[in-house]
Structure formats: structure tokens, C-alpha cells
Scaffold this motif. Structure first.
Motif, short mmCIF file in Angstrom:
data_model
loop_
_atom_site.label_atom_id
_atom_site.label_comp_id
_atom_site.label_asym_id
_atom_site.label_seq_id
_atom_site.Cartn_x
_atom_site.Cartn_y
_atom_site.Cartn_z
N ALA A 35 0.82 -1.21 0.00
CA ALA A 35 0.00 0.00 0.00
C ALA A 35 0.86 1.26 0.00
O ALA A 35 0.40 2.33 -0.36
N LEU A 36 2.12 1.12 0.40
CA LEU A 36 2.99 2.28 0.50
C LEU A 36 4.42 1.88 0.12
O LEU A 36 4.94 0.90 0.63
N MET A 37 5.01 2.67 -0.77
CA MET A 37 6.42 2.49 -1.13
C MET A 37 7.06 3.86 -1.28
O MET A 37 6.36 4.85 -1.45
N HIS A 80 9.90 -1.13 -0.89
CA HIS A 80 8.57 -1.61 -1.25
C HIS A 80 7.94 -2.25 -0.02
O HIS A 80 8.62 -2.63 0.92
N ASN A 81 6.63 -2.40 -0.06
CA ASN A 81 5.88 -3.09 1.00
C ASN A 81 6.12 -2.51 2.38
O ASN A 81 6.26 -3.24 3.36
N LEU A 82 6.14 -1.18 2.48
CA LEU A 82 6.24 -0.56 3.80
C LEU A 82 5.02 -0.90 4.64
O LEU A 82 5.13 -1.11 5.84
N THR A 83 3.88 -0.93 4.02
CA THR A 83 2.66 -1.41 4.67
C THR A 83 1.88 -2.22 3.65
O THR A 83 1.97 -1.97 2.45
N LEU A 84 1.14 -3.20 4.14
CA LEU A 84 0.28 -3.98 3.28
C LEU A 84 -1.12 -3.39 3.31
O LEU A 84 -1.50 -2.75 4.29
N GLY A 85 -1.89 -3.63 2.27
CA GLY A 85 -3.23 -3.06 2.16
C GLY A 85 -4.11 -3.35 3.36
O GLY A 85 -4.86 -2.49 3.81
N THR A 86 -4.02 -4.56 3.91
CA THR A 86 -4.85 -4.93 5.04
C THR A 86 -4.45 -4.19 6.31
O THR A 86 -5.28 -3.99 7.19
N ASN A 87 -3.21 -3.74 6.42
CA ASN A 87 -2.73 -3.03 7.61
C ASN A 87 -2.77 -1.52 7.45
O ASN A 87 -2.53 -0.79 8.41
N PHE A 88 -3.02 -1.05 6.26
CA PHE A 88 -2.97 0.38 5.98
C PHE A 88 -4.37 0.97 6.17
O PHE A 88 -5.12 1.16 5.25
N HIS A 126 -8.94 1.10 -0.37
CA HIS A 126 -7.57 0.67 -0.66
C HIS A 126 -6.97 1.49 -1.80
O HIS A 126 -7.51 1.55 -2.88
N HIS A 127 -5.84 2.11 -1.51
CA HIS A 127 -5.07 2.86 -2.51
C HIS A 127 -3.61 2.45 -2.39
O HIS A 127 -3.18 1.94 -1.36
N HIS A 128 -2.87 2.71 -3.44
CA HIS A 128 -1.42 2.47 -3.42
C HIS A 128 -0.75 3.84 -3.49
O HIS A 128 -1.05 4.64 -4.37
N TYR A 129 0.16 4.08 -2.55
CA TYR A 129 0.85 5.35 -2.46
C TYR A 129 2.33 5.14 -2.76
O TYR A 129 2.97 4.29 -2.15
N THR A 130 2.85 5.93 -3.69
CA THR A 130 4.28 5.96 -3.96
C THR A 130 4.76 7.36 -3.63
O THR A 130 4.29 8.34 -4.22
N LEU A 131 5.67 7.46 -2.66
CA LEU A 131 6.25 8.75 -2.31
C LEU A 131 7.61 8.85 -2.97
O LEU A 131 8.46 7.97 -2.78
#
Length: 151
Positions: A35-37, A80-88, A126-131
Motif C-alpha cells: 500500500a505504500l512504497m 517496497h511493502n512498507l505497509t500492506l493493504g490490510t494493515n494500511f 484501498h489505494h497504493h501510495y508511492t512517495l
């Protein structure tokens, strides 16, 4: 003939069941995807900022922060995979980059000790965030790419 029909129906039923299970597993995998990278670039040296320490924190009660995870960027300046969708879950997040230690490791004296990116996450599902962060010892720039699904 009845026996052959029975086996054909049985095979078809198994195929449909397996396809349904695969689809359910795919949906579950989607929920558990990254969910976050982050991607960090060193603007001084024109290369990825490898081995940069960072923390992901989530806002708690009364202006407190709870650590979600701590990581180090890889040789491509990524994590990658700083957080998973289920935990975010919905909330305010902060990614704290330890820029002082990074710049000291390459022989430079920085102005900023940390670079923080604070944002509201997962409010719309659920979203995917790339910083993406571009660093120099006296400045930083950041941008985010937010997608409804990880691709």
C-alpha cells in the motif's frame, strides 16, 4: 454414457470451483499488496539514495505517533511493502527520512536532520501510495502518486 456425463459434470464443477478459489485468492492478494512504497533520489550525486534509514509512523491520540515500521532504502533508493493493504487503515501517516545520517555517510554536512512527509491515508478505501523524494543537503522536494489499485 451416464458415467461419462457424470465425470464431465464433475470435472466442470471442479474447474469452476478452482476458478472461483483463484479469483478469491487474487482479491485477497490485492488486499495484501503493497500500500505504500518510497523512492528517494540524491540530487547532489545524481543517483538513488541507497541505505537511507526511514520510519513510517501513524498518528495516535493527543499528538502522539506510533511506529508502523522502520526500513532502509535498497541500492535503487527504494523500499517496497512498507505497509500492506490490510494493515494500511485510515489515518494520518508520517514517513520520516533520516537525512542527517545519510548525508554524513557521504561526507556532507546537511541543514535538515530529518525530512518528514505527512499525509492522510486510505480514506477512500484501498489505494497504493508511492512517495518520491529528491534530496539535497539544504533542500528536499517530494511528490506522491496515488492510485486506487496497485499495478
Amino acid at each position: 454414457m451416464a458415467r461419462a456425463t457424470f465425470f464431465i459434470l464433475l470435472a466442470a464443477t471442479i474447474a469452476v470451483y478452482e476458478a472461483t478459489q483463484t479469483e478469491k485468492e487474487g482479491e485477497k492478494a490485492q488486499e495484501e499488496t503493497c500500500a505504500l512504497m518510497v523512492k528517494v533520489l540524491d540530487a547532489v550525486r545524481g543517483m538513488p539514495a541507497a541505505k537511507l534509514n526511514l520510519k513510517v509512523l501513524k498518528a495516535g491520540e493527543e499528538n502522539s505517533w506510533q511506529i508502523v515500521c522502520s526500513r532502509i532504502t535498497d541500492n535503487d533508493g527504494e523500499v517496497h511493502n512498507l505497509t500492506l493493504g490490510t494493515n494500511f487503515t485510515e489515518g494520518i501517516y508520517k514517513v520520516e527520512f533520516d537525512t542527517k545520517t545519510y548525508w554524513k555517510s557521504v561526507g556532507l554536512n546537511p541543514f535538515h536532520h530529518v525530512t518528514d512527509v505527512v499525509f492522510e491515508g486510505s480514506k477512500l478505501g484501498h489505494h497504493h501510495y508511492t512517495l518520491a523524494v529528491l534530496l539535497s543537503p539544504y533542500s528536499f522536494t517530494t511528490t506522491a502518486v496515488v492510485r486506487s489499485k496497485h499495478k
